[in-house]
Design a protein around this motif. Sequence first.
Motif, PDB file in Angstrom:
ATOM      1  N   HIS A  63    -129.519  22.574  41.492  1.00  7.59           N
ATOM      2  CA  HIS A  63    -128.383  23.290  42.036  1.00  7.59           C
ATOM      3  C   HIS A  63    -128.874  24.726  42.248  1.00  7.59           C
ATOM      4  O   HIS A  63    -130.066  24.948  42.422  1.00  7.59           O
ATOM      5  N   MET A  64    -128.011  25.690  42.217  1.00 11.51           N
ATOM      6  CA  MET A  64    -128.421  27.077  42.400  1.00 11.51           C
ATOM      7  C   MET A  64    -128.155  27.856  41.113  1.00 11.51           C
ATOM      8  O   MET A  64    -127.031  27.885  40.621  1.00 11.51           O
ATOM      9  N   ILE A  65    -129.212  28.458  40.560  1.00 14.17           N
ATOM     10  CA  ILE A  65    -129.055  29.314  39.383  1.00 14.17           C
ATOM     11  C   ILE A  65    -128.893  30.752  39.842  1.00 14.17           C
ATOM     12  O   ILE A  65    -129.683  31.246  40.649  1.00 14.17           O
ATOM     13  N   VAL A  66    -127.874  31.413  39.313  1.00 15.26           N
ATOM     14  CA  VAL A  66    -127.659  32.830  39.599  1.00 15.26           C
ATOM     15  C   VAL A  66    -127.556  33.566  38.265  1.00 15.26           C
ATOM     16  O   VAL A  66    -126.755  33.192  37.406  1.00 15.26           O
ATOM     17  N   VAL A  67    -128.399  34.576  38.080  1.00 10.93           N
ATOM     18  CA  VAL A  67    -128.351  35.412  36.874  1.00 10.93           C
ATOM     19  C   VAL A  67    -128.101  36.836  37.318  1.00 10.93           C
ATOM     20  O   VAL A  67    -128.746  37.324  38.255  1.00 10.93           O
ATOM     21  N   GLY A  68    -127.147  37.519  36.663  1.00  8.73           N
ATOM     22  CA  GLY A  68    -126.873  38.882  37.096  1.00  8.73           C
ATOM     23  C   GLY A  68    -126.050  39.681  36.122  1.00  8.73           C
ATOM     24  O   GLY A  68    -125.471  39.144  35.167  1.00  8.73           O
ATOM     25  N   THR A  69    -126.024  40.956  36.382  1.00  6.52           N
ATOM     26  CA  THR A  69    -125.222  41.883  35.585  1.00  6.52           C
ATOM     27  C   THR A  69    -123.938  42.275  36.290  1.00  6.52           C
ATOM     28  O   THR A  69    -123.115  42.981  35.721  1.00  6.52           O
ATOM     29  N   ASP A  70    -123.786  41.823  37.546  1.00  8.40           N
ATOM     30  CA  ASP A  70    -122.633  42.218  38.355  1.00  8.40           C
ATOM     31  C   ASP A  70    -122.204  41.025  39.210  1.00  8.40           C
ATOM     32  O   ASP A  70    -123.009  40.437  39.931  1.00  8.40           O
ATOM     33  N   ARG A  71    -120.934  40.664  39.115  1.00 11.32           N
ATOM     34  CA  ARG A  71    -120.440  39.471  39.791  1.00 11.32           C
ATOM     35  C   ARG A  71    -120.474  39.604  41.313  1.00 11.32           C
ATOM     36  O   ARG A  71    -120.723  38.619  42.027  1.00 11.32           O
TER      37      ARG A  71
ATOM     38  N   GLY B 176    -128.585  47.858  35.436  1.00 10.61           N
ATOM     39  CA  GLY B 176    -127.999  48.189  36.732  1.00 10.61           C
ATOM     40  C   GLY B 176    -127.177  47.043  37.286  1.00 10.61           C
ATOM     41  O   GLY B 176    -126.967  46.013  36.641  1.00 10.61           O
ATOM     42  N   ASN B 177    -126.705  47.207  38.513  1.00  6.90           N
ATOM     43  CA  ASN B 177    -125.889  46.197  39.167  1.00  6.90           C
ATOM     44  C   ASN B 177    -126.794  45.304  40.019  1.00  6.90           C
ATOM     45  O   ASN B 177    -127.164  45.672  41.137  1.00  6.90           O
ATOM     46  N   MET B 178    -127.123  44.143  39.488  1.00  5.51           N
ATOM     47  CA  MET B 178    -128.103  43.294  40.170  1.00  5.51           C
ATOM     48  C   MET B 178    -127.765  41.823  39.973  1.00  5.51           C
ATOM     49  O   MET B 178    -126.937  41.448  39.142  1.00  5.51           O
ATOM     50  N   ALA B 179    -128.457  40.993  40.762  1.00  4.04           N
ATOM     51  CA  ALA B 179    -128.357  39.542  40.602  1.00  4.04           C
ATOM     52  C   ALA B 179    -129.571  38.890  41.233  1.00  4.04           C
ATOM     53  O   ALA B 179    -130.120  39.375  42.223  1.00  4.04           O
ATOM     54  N   MET B 180    -129.988  37.803  40.625  1.00  7.56           N
ATOM     55  CA  MET B 180    -131.082  36.987  41.151  1.00  7.56           C
ATOM     56  C   MET B 180    -130.582  35.565  41.297  1.00  7.56           C
ATOM     57  O   MET B 180    -129.944  35.023  40.390  1.00  7.56           O
ATOM     58  N   ALA B 181    -130.865  34.952  42.449  1.00  7.95           N
ATOM     59  CA  ALA B 181    -130.425  33.584  42.700  1.00  7.95           C
ATOM     60  C   ALA B 181    -131.606  32.745  43.155  1.00  7.95           C
ATOM     61  O   ALA B 181    -132.516  33.243  43.832  1.00  7.95           O
ATOM     62  N   SER B 182    -131.576  31.458  42.803  1.00  8.82           N
ATOM     63  CA  SER B 182    -132.654  30.541  43.180  1.00  8.82           C
ATOM     64  C   SER B 182    -132.098  29.143  43.348  1.00  8.82           C
ATOM     65  O   SER B 182    -131.296  28.682  42.524  1.00  8.82           O
ATOM     66  N   THR B 183    -132.517  28.458  44.420  1.00  7.94           N
ATOM     67  CA  THR B 183    -132.164  27.045  44.576  1.00  7.94           C
ATOM     68  C   THR B 183    -133.206  26.154  43.913  1.00  7.94           C
ATOM     69  O   THR B 183    -133.098  24.927  43.975  1.00  7.94           O
ATOM     70  N   VAL B 184    -134.221  26.739  43.312  1.00  6.42           N
ATOM     71  CA  VAL B 184    -135.131  26.003  42.434  1.00  6.42           C
ATOM     72  C   VAL B 184    -134.537  26.115  41.039  1.00  6.42           C
ATOM     73  O   VAL B 184    -134.549  27.179  40.430  1.00  6.42           O
TER      74      VAL B 184
ATOM     75  N   GLN C 156    -124.852  37.604  32.713  1.00  6.61           N
ATOM     76  CA  GLN C 156    -124.236  36.343  33.094  1.00  6.61           C
ATOM     77  C   GLN C 156    -125.235  35.414  33.773  1.00  6.61           C
ATOM     78  O   GLN C 156    -126.197  35.851  34.403  1.00  6.61           O
ATOM     79  N   ILE C 157    -124.979  34.128  33.605  1.00  6.24           N
ATOM     80  CA  ILE C 157    -125.712  33.095  34.328  1.00  6.24           C
ATOM     81  C   ILE C 157    -124.687  32.129  34.901  1.00  6.24           C
ATOM     82  O   ILE C 157    -123.649  31.873  34.286  1.00  6.24           O
ATOM     83  N   ALA C 158    -124.976  31.611  36.081  1.00 10.51           N
ATOM     84  CA  ALA C 158    -124.082  30.643  36.705  1.00 10.51           C
ATOM     85  C   ALA C 158    -124.913  29.542  37.341  1.00 10.51           C
ATOM     86  O   ALA C 158    -126.018  29.776  37.834  1.00 10.51           O
ATOM     87  N   LEU C 159    -124.374  28.334  37.314  1.00 12.75           N
ATOM     88  CA  LEU C 159    -124.961  27.234  38.068  1.00 12.75           C
ATOM     89  C   LEU C 159    -123.968  26.862  39.170  1.00 12.75           C
ATOM     90  O   LEU C 159    -122.850  26.435  38.894  1.00 12.75           O
ATOM     91  N   VAL C 160    -124.407  27.044  40.402  1.00 15.10           N
ATOM     92  CA  VAL C 160    -123.566  26.798  41.565  1.00 15.10           C
ATOM     93  C   VAL C 160    -123.932  25.438  42.154  1.00 15.10           C
ATOM     94  O   VAL C 160    -125.089  25.202  42.512  1.00 15.10           O
ATOM     95  N   GLU C 161    -122.962  24.526  42.260  1.00 16.34           N
ATOM     96  CA  GLU C 161    -123.201  23.207  42.835  1.00 16.34           C
ATOM     97  C   GLU C 161    -123.599  23.362  44.296  1.00 16.34           C
ATOM     98  O   GLU C 161    -122.937  24.055  45.046  1.00 16.34           O
ATOM     99  N   ARG C 162    -124.735  22.696  44.703  1.00 16.66           N
ATOM    100  CA  ARG C 162    -125.185  22.908  46.073  1.00 16.66           C
ATOM    101  C   ARG C 162    -125.528  21.621  46.820  1.00 16.66           C
ATOM    102  O   ARG C 162    -125.992  21.659  47.937  1.00 16.66           O
ATOM    103  N   HIS C 163    -125.306  20.472  46.197  1.00 19.65           N
ATOM    104  CA  HIS C 163    -125.654  19.221  46.863  1.00 19.65           C
ATOM    105  C   HIS C 163    -124.508  18.643  47.685  1.00 19.65           C
ATOM    106  O   HIS C 163    -124.721  18.156  48.798  1.00 19.65           O
ATOM    107  N   ARG C 164    -123.304  18.682  47.160  1.00 23.57           N
ATOM    108  CA  ARG C 164    -122.173  18.010  47.799  1.00 23.57           C
ATOM    109  C   ARG C 164    -121.097  18.961  48.301  1.00 23.57           C
ATOM    110  O   ARG C 164    -120.085  18.528  48.831  1.00 23.57           O
TER     111      ARG C 164
END
Length: 600
Positions: free
Chosen positions: A488-496, A474-482, A449-457
């Motif tokens: 915004h914030m990109i989050v990629v992971g195998t586990d919510r 495995g059960n992991m996730a990586m997040a970045s505000t770059v 999964q990939i998600a874009l999390v709104e982070r400005h407003r």
Amino acid sequence: MSENLFPSWPDVAAQLIEVAAGRTPADTVIRGGQWVNVHTREVLPDHDIAIKCGRIAYVGTDASYCCGPETEVIEAKGRFMIPGLCDAHMHIESGMLTPAEFARAVIPHGTTTMFTDPHEIANVMGLEGVRLMHDEALMQPVNIYTQMPSCAPSASGLETTGFEITPDDVAEAMAWPGIIGLGEMMNFPGVANADPKMLAEIAAAQRANKTVGGHYASPNLGPDFAAYVAGGPADDHEGTSEADAIARTRQGMRAMMRLGSAWYDVESQITAVTEKGLDNRSFILCTDDCHSGTLVNDGHMNRVVRHAITCGCDPLAALQMATINTATHFGLERELGSLTPGRRADVILTSDLSELPIELVMARGQIVADSGSINVDCPHLDWPDHARGTIHLGHTLQARDFEIRAPDGANTVTANVIGVVENQAPTKALKAELPVVDGLAEGAGDVCQIALVERHRGTGGVTNAFVSGFGYTGNMAMASTVAHDSHHMIVVGTDRAQMALAANRLAEVGGGITIFRDGAELALVELPIAGLMSDQPAIEVAAKAQKIVEAMEACGCNLNNAYMQHSLLALVVIPEIRISDLSLVDVTQFKKIPVIEGFK
């Protein structure tokens, strides 16, 4: 000495003349070197350089007549004297460093001039952010010119940014002392379709007699490309093939060939020079995006020049592409880019033109690095508090915020998937048959999964989709505000649940990059300035960034510079498919598309 205090040629012309005529002693003389003349593509042995007021007064076979009792003499000992290297297109924020720390990192590598486009911070802080970057750039002991960002958002209607850049902003910035031009015009469909806003920005730059940067990220070299060139962009760094390089230069553009941390586009284009025999003065080298690990461990523009030589380019031609070609393109040929009278005394001593060891670096007549060690201050701006508080999620995220609900009754779904391509900015538009579990579409195999999390407003908005190519297990996730370019914030992971932990952690520290696995944080890089930059030294940021690389590998990812791939997945102006805060985006057609196309 800051840029705005460095004397212009008219201020010191009389003194340069006096030194060249032998009536006044030079401040410094470099003696007994091999003069690499990038105007004539010659190496001339047994030459001296006399320097006064930070500029070159004389180059010739004997500068002894320019010496006085107080003149500092530097013995070149037969080494090559080459101009300081220029990076024609780059984003300081990609190094996760402030302008001061970026300068500190690259000076020992021989980079003395940078043409920077701070469109990353423009998306977060608007014109104020650009001004802050511009002001700190002017404080540095090397030449950092700023291109006013052109596209925030990068594609209007397909994403929402923290701030929007307007033609009025561009017109205002053109009067700032360090503005050299308009940053890369990424909205190439807008230019090709004569969008009034895009043309107004280009016009503001051209009225100010500034260079307009290009960004044509499409393989279509037909009417759309012709229309884009007619719109005014003077260069382009998005080429990935020999045909791209040839097409651009034939139309009067400069082809900027990049070697960044993850973009390897020199080898595929430089054959236009080395095999097709095109005039190399239409070609320029650049980095575009280099993270701190590359800067600390591999180099900067010296790395790019070495790579071009390895790809078969003549060393003198490669040096032209990183010095005089760049200076000429930005209208600075009389100011820098060569070791000739009147120019800034930006000089490198090296013992080998192919391997290019950077043994001594001089900028504006001052020794700034010696044997790989910097010996000059790089002053910091006092960044305001609100620049350090830019992460606004609206609420604490939960695992349910990352759910992708399948249509009722579905057992499997057909999903549009972002396909990561190693060492290239473009992605592939893929489709995958994915299982449905308890009403939710789930990743499978290499699809996570990939998600874009709104982070400005602080809207609390989350856009969810699927991505493949990282190889995570495995059960992991990586997040970045770059998250170029909307950041915004990109989050990629195998586990919510891990995705929620990672996102909330970045809100807690004010931005950065983090990786979680099984509830534990494996690595963290804090980027408190706009969620993009650290004000710590490059070596410290690089060490933390290396931990991110190691954590990604521990989670199954073996892509080269995979973090750079991660950070670009929201860049909705590079084909084929991206994610934004509004939806998935088909960048070949510039339209929103659904995550789930069908089901069974």
